[in-house]
Design a protein around this motif. Structure first.
Motif, short mmCIF file in Angstrom:
data_model
loop_
_atom_site.label_atom_id
_atom_site.label_comp_id
_atom_site.label_asym_id
_atom_site.label_seq_id
_atom_site.Cartn_x
_atom_site.Cartn_y
_atom_site.Cartn_z
N SER A 28 0.81 -1.22 0.00
CA SER A 28 0.00 0.00 0.00
C SER A 28 0.85 1.27 0.00
O SER A 28 0.30 2.36 -0.06
N ASN A 29 2.16 1.14 0.05
CA ASN A 29 3.05 2.30 0.09
C ASN A 29 3.51 2.64 -1.33
O ASN A 29 4.25 1.88 -1.95
N PRO A 30 3.10 3.81 -1.86
CA PRO A 30 3.48 4.16 -3.23
C PRO A 30 4.97 4.42 -3.43
O PRO A 30 5.44 4.50 -4.56
N ASN A 31 5.72 4.55 -2.33
CA ASN A 31 7.15 4.81 -2.42
C ASN A 31 7.99 3.54 -2.45
O ASN A 31 9.20 3.61 -2.50
N VAL A 32 7.33 2.38 -2.41
CA VAL A 32 8.03 1.10 -2.41
C VAL A 32 7.71 0.38 -3.72
O VAL A 32 6.55 0.19 -4.07
N LYS A 33 8.76 -0.01 -4.42
CA LYS A 33 8.59 -0.80 -5.64
C LYS A 33 9.19 -2.18 -5.39
O LYS A 33 10.33 -2.30 -4.92
N THR A 34 8.42 -3.21 -5.70
CA THR A 34 8.92 -4.57 -5.58
C THR A 34 8.94 -5.22 -6.96
O THR A 34 8.25 -4.77 -7.88
N VAL A 35 9.72 -6.26 -7.10
CA VAL A 35 9.75 -7.07 -8.32
C VAL A 35 9.77 -8.53 -7.89
O VAL A 35 10.05 -8.84 -6.74
N VAL A 36 9.49 -9.40 -8.83
CA VAL A 36 9.57 -10.82 -8.54
C VAL A 36 11.04 -11.23 -8.69
O VAL A 36 11.65 -11.02 -9.73
N GLY A 37 11.59 -11.81 -7.61
CA GLY A 37 12.98 -12.22 -7.61
C GLY A 37 13.19 -13.53 -8.33
O GLY A 37 12.24 -14.19 -8.79
N ALA A 38 14.43 -13.94 -8.42
CA ALA A 38 14.81 -15.16 -9.13
C ALA A 38 14.16 -16.41 -8.54
O ALA A 38 13.92 -17.38 -9.24
N GLN A 39 13.85 -16.38 -7.24
CA GLN A 39 13.24 -17.54 -6.59
C GLN A 39 11.71 -17.54 -6.73
O GLN A 39 11.05 -18.41 -6.19
N GLY A 40 11.15 -16.52 -7.40
CA GLY A 40 9.72 -16.49 -7.64
C GLY A 40 8.90 -15.76 -6.59
O GLY A 40 7.68 -15.81 -6.61
N TYR A 41 9.54 -15.09 -5.65
CA TYR A 41 8.81 -14.34 -4.63
C TYR A 41 9.17 -12.85 -4.74
O TYR A 41 10.21 -12.49 -5.29
N ILE A 120 19.05 -3.05 -3.15
CA ILE A 120 18.84 -3.40 -1.75
C ILE A 120 18.99 -4.92 -1.62
O ILE A 120 18.20 -5.67 -2.17
N ARG A 121 20.05 -5.35 -0.93
CA ARG A 121 20.35 -6.77 -0.82
C ARG A 121 20.92 -7.10 0.55
O ARG A 121 21.54 -6.25 1.17
N TYR A 122 20.72 -8.33 0.98
CA TYR A 122 21.43 -8.79 2.17
C TYR A 122 22.92 -8.69 1.89
O TYR A 122 23.37 -8.91 0.75
N THR A 123 23.72 -8.39 2.89
CA THR A 123 25.15 -8.22 2.71
C THR A 123 25.81 -9.47 2.15
O THR A 123 26.65 -9.39 1.27
N ASN A 124 25.43 -10.63 2.64
CA ASN A 124 26.06 -11.88 2.20
C ASN A 124 25.12 -12.79 1.42
O ASN A 124 25.32 -13.99 1.39
N ALA A 125 24.08 -12.22 0.83
CA ALA A 125 23.12 -13.06 0.12
C ALA A 125 22.43 -12.22 -0.95
O ALA A 125 22.95 -11.20 -1.37
N GLY A 126 21.25 -12.65 -1.31
CA GLY A 126 20.51 -12.00 -2.38
C GLY A 126 19.59 -10.90 -1.90
O GLY A 126 19.75 -10.34 -0.80
N PRO A 127 18.60 -10.59 -2.71
CA PRO A 127 17.67 -9.50 -2.40
C PRO A 127 16.83 -9.79 -1.15
O PRO A 127 16.66 -10.94 -0.75
N ILE A 128 16.30 -8.73 -0.59
CA ILE A 128 15.46 -8.85 0.60
C ILE A 128 14.03 -9.12 0.16
O ILE A 128 13.44 -8.33 -0.58
N GLY A 129 13.48 -10.23 0.61
CA GLY A 129 12.11 -10.57 0.28
C GLY A 129 11.14 -9.55 0.85
O GLY A 129 11.33 -9.03 1.94
N ALA A 130 10.09 -9.26 0.10
CA ALA A 130 9.09 -8.27 0.51
C ALA A 130 7.85 -8.93 1.09
O ALA A 130 6.79 -8.34 1.17
N ILE A 131 7.99 -10.17 1.52
CA ILE A 131 6.87 -10.95 2.06
C ILE A 131 6.67 -10.58 3.52
O ILE A 131 7.63 -10.37 4.26
N GLU A 132 5.42 -10.52 3.94
CA GLU A 132 5.10 -10.16 5.32
C GLU A 132 5.73 -11.14 6.30
O GLU A 132 5.77 -12.34 6.08
#
Length: 159
Positions: A28-41, A120-132
């Motif tokens: 619901s936040n217009p300032n946040v853009k998400t995309v579907v990551g390589a793992q499908g989430y 925006i990514r974890y320091t030692n891993a991939g992107p940060i999931g936007a799942i609740e």
């Protein structure tokens, strides 16, 4: 047989709890853009904060240096913007421990100042999931705090 039933029950429970939906507070936040990551989430892609406080490139650069604790290098000028890469961490819901992450921050200056967080990514891993429930909302709050600190550093506009 009992082992198969337990395994099936666990899989059902895990799948029932797992969701590939963006956390409602982020959706619901217009300032946040998400995309579907390589793992499908869904993962965090871009977070933007606009502040109605004017700034110059020099002011933004100085305030980024003074206000962002985890800078990886001095801010640089790119296409009339100030850009810097940094690291921070957020606290995901218990029982997890702090999650360090990295980002690229671009400050666009002028009659208002816009802070855009990308890569925006974890320091030692991939992107940060936007799942609740996994902490993306907390990562958002950390980035908002960074933008707030930079804004507080900017001088008041002269009248």
């Amino acid at each position: 047989m009992l082992r198969k039933m337990v395994t099936f029950s666990l899989i059902t429970l895990i799948n029932g709890c797992a969701s590939n939906n963006v956390a409602p507070v982020l959706l619901s936040n217009p300032n946040v853009k998400t995309v579907v990551g390589a793992q499908g989430y869904p993962v965090l892609d871009v977070i933007r904060f606009e502040r109605h406080k004017p700034s110059t490139l020099e002011q933004a650069s100085q305030c980024i240096k003074a206000s962002v604790d985890g800078l990886e290098a001095a801010p640089i000028l790119i296409a009339q913007n100030v850009q810097a890469s940094g690291t921070s961490s957020f606290e995901p819901p218990p029982p997890s421990i702090g999650k360090p992450f990295r980002f690229t921050l671009t400050a666009s200056t002028g009659t208002s100042t816009v802070f855009t967080f990308e890569r925006i990514r974890y320091t030692n891993a991939g992107p940060i999931g936007a799942i609740e429930g996994i902490g993306a909302e907390n990562a958002y709050e950390v980035m908002r705090d960074i933008a707030d600190r930079i804004e507080r550093c900017l001088p008041l506009a002269s009248t």
